[in-house]
Design an enzyme around this catalytic site. Sequence first.
Site, PDB file in Angstrom:
ATOM      1  N   GLY A   5     -23.899 -80.204 -11.717  1.00  0.00           N
ATOM      2  CA  GLY A   5     -23.692 -80.698 -10.308  1.00  0.00           C
ATOM      3  C   GLY A   5     -22.306 -81.463 -10.027  1.00  0.00           C
ATOM      4  O   GLY A   5     -21.630 -81.490 -11.217  1.00  0.00           O
ATOM      5  N   CYS A   6     -21.809 -81.141  -8.909  1.00  0.00           N
ATOM      6  CA  CYS A   6     -20.497 -81.618  -8.506  1.00  0.00           C
ATOM      7  C   CYS A   6     -20.229 -83.369  -8.743  1.00  0.00           C
ATOM      8  O   CYS A   6     -19.218 -83.512  -9.675  1.00  0.00           O
ATOM      9  CB  CYS A   6     -20.172 -81.482  -7.127  1.00  0.00           C
ATOM     10  N   TYR A   7     -21.114 -84.260  -8.296  1.00  0.00           N
ATOM     11  CA  TYR A   7     -20.783 -85.479  -8.694  1.00  0.00           C
ATOM     12  C   TYR A   7     -21.251 -85.694 -10.024  1.00  0.00           C
ATOM     13  O   TYR A   7     -20.236 -86.396 -10.687  1.00  0.00           O
ATOM     14  CB  TYR A   7     -21.859 -86.418  -7.937  1.00  0.00           C
ATOM     15  N   GLU A  26     -11.788 -84.278  -8.348  1.00  0.00           N
ATOM     16  CA  GLU A  26     -12.080 -82.697  -8.649  1.00  0.00           C
ATOM     17  C   GLU A  26     -12.315 -81.910  -7.360  1.00  0.00           C
ATOM     18  O   GLU A  26     -12.452 -82.670  -6.360  1.00  0.00           O
ATOM     19  CB  GLU A  26     -13.455 -82.496  -9.459  1.00  0.00           C
TER      20      GLU A  26
END
Length: 335
Positions: free
Chosen positions: A154-156, A307
Site C-alpha cells: 500500500g501507499c502509506y 513519495e
Amino acid sequence: MQKAIIIGASGYTGAELARILTLHPRFELDGLYVSNQSQDAHKAISDIYPQLKHIVDLPLQPLPEDLISLAQQVDLVFLATAHEVSHTLAPIFLENSCNVFDLSGAFRINDAQFYPEFYGFEHQYPDLLQQAAYGLAEWNHEQIKKTHLVAVAGCYPTVSQLSLKPLIEQQLLDLSQLPIINAVSGVSGAGRKASLTNSYCEVSLNAYGVFNHRHQPEIATHLGTEVIFTPHLGNFKRGILATITAKLNSGITNEQIMMAYQQAYANKPLVRVYQQGLPSIKAVEFTPYCDIGFATKDGYIIIIGAEDNLLKGAAAQAVQCANIRYNFPETLGLI
C-alpha cells in the site's frame, strides 16, 4: 515482449500504469479494461486524461465475460481494482498461467482472519495468501522473483516501511516505545470516485481512520512490530509525507543510522537517502522515488519519508515488481 493488460484502468493509478507500460521497452500494453457498469467504458483513456493524448489512446473496454480466454492471451495483468474485485479476478488469471500484480489489499496479509475485520469480506483463497509475495520491492526481491502473484504494498505502508525497516533490522530502535507514524496524503489517494469527503473544496487537513485504519496492521505485520499510525488527508492532489517519531537504543549515533540506510539501499536506486536536509512532496511528485531523511535529539529520531502516492506508492512500484519478476533492471521504464 511481455503482453500486459490493466483492469481498473480508468482510475488515477490505472492511468499512471497505462502511461508507464506504453513507454516501457519490454512490456507491451495489450488492453485497458473497466467494469461493465463503468461510465468510462468505450471511451479512450486519453479523453479522460488529456495528458495521455498521443501517448496512450487505447479504449477502455468493458471486462469480457470470457475471462479465461483473456487470461490465456496475455502474460501479466495489473489489477487496479477494489479489494473484493481483485480477490475474485486473481485466481482466474493465475489458473491460466498469467502473472498477477495486484494493487489492492486482497492478498497483502497472509492471514484469512484479517480480511473480515479490516476489508469487510471473507477470504476464499488461503492457499493464494500463502503463495503471494508482498510487493515491497526493495525488501522482497527474491520472493517477488519467484512468485506468480505479487500483492503490491500500500501507499502509506511503502513510505512507512522503507523509512523504518533499516533501523529495525539493525536493532537501532527501542521498540518498547512504539514508533509513531503521522502521514499526510493528497486527495488522489482516495481515488477518482466523487465524494464530499475527498472533494477538493471540502478537504482541509484532517486525520481519519484513527486507531482503525487498515494500513496499520499491514505496516505492523510486515515490519514485525506494532506501530501507532495516523493518516491525514491534505488539500493537495498527490504525494505522501510521513513524519515518524521513534526512540533510539542507548548510544546510537547518526553515523550508525546513516550506515544502516546506506547498507539497505546502496543498490536500490528508487530510494534516495538524504545526507542533509529533509524530503518534501515537491521533491518526489511525478517521480518513482521514495526520499528519506532524519534528525536526532536526546535519544529520539524523527524520520521524514516522502513519495508520490500514485507512483512509488502504487503504479511505479507495481511495474518495479514486474521488472523484478521478469529479471529486468528494477528501474526499467521508470527513470
